[in-house]
Design an enzyme around this catalytic site. Sequence first.
Site, mmCIF file in Angstrom:
data_model
loop_
_atom_site.group_PDB
_atom_site.id
_atom_site.type_symbol
_atom_site.label_atom_id
_atom_site.label_comp_id
_atom_site.label_asym_id
_atom_site.label_seq_id
_atom_site.Cartn_x
_atom_site.Cartn_y
_atom_site.Cartn_z
ATOM 1 N N ASP A 97 13.023 -2.266 -0.681
ATOM 2 C CA ASP A 97 12.597 -3.682 -0.324
ATOM 3 C C ASP A 97 11.262 -3.965 -0.668
ATOM 4 O O ASP A 97 11.104 -5.239 -1.305
ATOM 5 C CB ASP A 97 12.643 -3.637 1.124
ATOM 6 C CG ASP A 97 11.702 -2.461 1.848
ATOM 7 O OD1 ASP A 97 10.991 -1.793 1.255
ATOM 8 O OD2 ASP A 97 11.642 -2.290 3.043
ATOM 9 N N ASP A 100 4.038 -1.702 -2.043
ATOM 10 C CA ASP A 100 2.931 -2.154 -1.458
ATOM 11 C C ASP A 100 1.607 -1.320 -1.979
ATOM 12 O O ASP A 100 1.273 -1.580 -2.991
ATOM 13 C CB ASP A 100 3.021 -1.956 0.145
ATOM 14 C CG ASP A 100 1.830 -2.490 0.935
ATOM 15 O OD1 ASP A 100 1.073 -3.104 0.506
ATOM 16 O OD2 ASP A 100 1.773 -2.249 2.101
ATOM 17 N N PHE A 151 1.695 -9.115 5.998
ATOM 18 C CA PHE A 151 2.625 -8.032 6.594
ATOM 19 C C PHE A 151 4.112 -9.198 6.688
ATOM 20 O O PHE A 151 3.950 -9.965 7.650
ATOM 21 C CB PHE A 151 2.149 -7.602 7.786
ATOM 22 C CG PHE A 151 3.082 -6.712 8.591
ATOM 23 C CD1 PHE A 151 3.584 -5.462 8.003
ATOM 24 C CD2 PHE A 151 3.767 -7.290 9.571
ATOM 25 C CE1 PHE A 151 4.626 -4.820 8.709
ATOM 26 C CE2 PHE A 151 4.908 -6.469 10.312
ATOM 27 C CZ PHE A 151 5.167 -5.085 9.930
ATOM 28 N N ARG A 164 14.787 -6.391 11.172
ATOM 29 C CA ARG A 164 15.578 -6.308 9.965
ATOM 30 C C ARG A 164 16.510 -7.066 9.996
ATOM 31 O O ARG A 164 17.252 -7.585 8.765
ATOM 32 C CB ARG A 164 15.813 -4.846 9.944
ATOM 33 C CG ARG A 164 14.894 -3.740 10.043
ATOM 34 C CD ARG A 164 15.579 -2.380 9.569
ATOM 35 N NE ARG A 164 14.778 -1.199 9.781
ATOM 36 C CZ ARG A 164 13.634 -0.825 9.228
ATOM 37 N NH1 ARG A 164 13.492 -1.433 8.043
ATOM 38 N NH2 ARG A 164 12.978 0.152 9.544
HETATM 39 P P1 5GP Z 1 4.156 1.606 -0.054
HETATM 40 O O1 5GP Z 1 4.429 3.184 0.026
HETATM 41 O O2 5GP Z 1 4.504 1.217 -1.340
HETATM 42 O O3 5GP Z 1 2.838 1.379 0.639
HETATM 43 O O4 5GP Z 1 5.263 1.019 1.095
HETATM 44 C C1 5GP Z 1 6.441 1.206 1.017
HETATM 45 C C2 5GP Z 1 7.086 0.931 2.278
HETATM 46 O O5 5GP Z 1 6.195 0.281 3.195
HETATM 47 C C3 5GP Z 1 8.311 -0.253 2.186
HETATM 48 O O6 5GP Z 1 9.299 0.587 1.939
HETATM 49 C C4 5GP Z 1 8.114 -0.735 3.648
HETATM 50 O O7 5GP Z 1 9.139 0.354 4.435
HETATM 51 C C5 5GP Z 1 6.634 -0.656 4.081
HETATM 52 N N1 5GP Z 1 6.200 -2.094 3.882
HETATM 53 C C6 5GP Z 1 5.232 -2.331 3.024
HETATM 54 N N2 5GP Z 1 4.844 -3.671 3.084
HETATM 55 C C7 5GP Z 1 5.562 -4.000 4.340
HETATM 56 C C8 5GP Z 1 5.497 -5.267 4.852
HETATM 57 O O8 5GP Z 1 5.079 -6.218 4.619
HETATM 58 N N3 5GP Z 1 6.370 -5.283 5.863
HETATM 59 C C9 5GP Z 1 7.115 -4.301 6.330
HETATM 60 N N4 5GP Z 1 7.709 -4.392 7.602
HETATM 61 N N5 5GP Z 1 7.070 -3.277 5.826
HETATM 62 C C10 5GP Z 1 6.520 -2.905 4.745
#
Ligand code: 5GP
Length: 187
Positions: A97, A100, A151, A164
Amino acid sequence: MSPEIILNKEEIDEVITEVANKLNNFYKDSDRIPVLIGVLKGALPFMMDLIKKLTFDLEMDFIQVTSYSGTSSTGVIHLKKDITTNIKDRDVIIVEDIVDTGLTLNYLKQYIQLNYSPRDIKICCFVDKKPLRKVQLEPDIVGVTMTQAKFLVGYGFDYNEIGRNIDYVFVPTKKQLEEWDRKLKNN
Ligand code: 5GP
C-alpha cells in the site's frame, strides 16, 4: 473541520490504470508468469483492483507483517503470515500500500531473497511517502508520490484496523481519531 481528501474514487481508479499499464507493458512479451505478493492487510484493495487490469498471466500470494501502531511506525517488524507459493527462480512483484520509512519493504525484500531465492523482485506501491524514509529504498512502480508526511486512512489504510473499507483516501481529523478511539474502547 472536514477531512482532507487525498484521492477520491475516480482518482484512485486513474492511478491503478497507470500502474497496471506500466506492469502490462513490462510483461506483455514475457514468457514468465510473475507472482504478485500482496502485503496484508493494507494492500488488499489495491491488489484486488490492480489484478483486474493486468493482462498477463500471473499468480498471487500474500504475506503479512506489522509495524504500525496508531498513527506511526514502531520500526519493529513482525512476520505474521508467510507465502505458500514456491517462488524459487520466479519473477516476484511485491504489492504494497505505502512506503513510508522503507523499513517494512526493506525487511520483506531481504526476507524473500534470503529464504526463497526468486530470480527477480520488483516493488510496486500505491503511495510512495518520501519525507520519513530511513533506508534507501526506491520502489520500481509507484502510483502516487507524496512529499508531505501525512497520515492516511481509507482504501486499505487503517487507524488501528479501522477505515480500510472506505473507498477514498483522506487525512482524518483529530475529532475523527477521537471518535474511533472512543468506539475502539467499547469493542
Ligand atoms: P514503513 O515500514 O515504510 O515505515 O511503513 C510501511 C507500513 O506502514 C505500511 O504498509 C502501512 O501499513 C503503514 N503506514 C505507513 N504510512 C501510513 C499512513 O499514512 N497511514 C496508514 N494507515 N498506514 C501507514
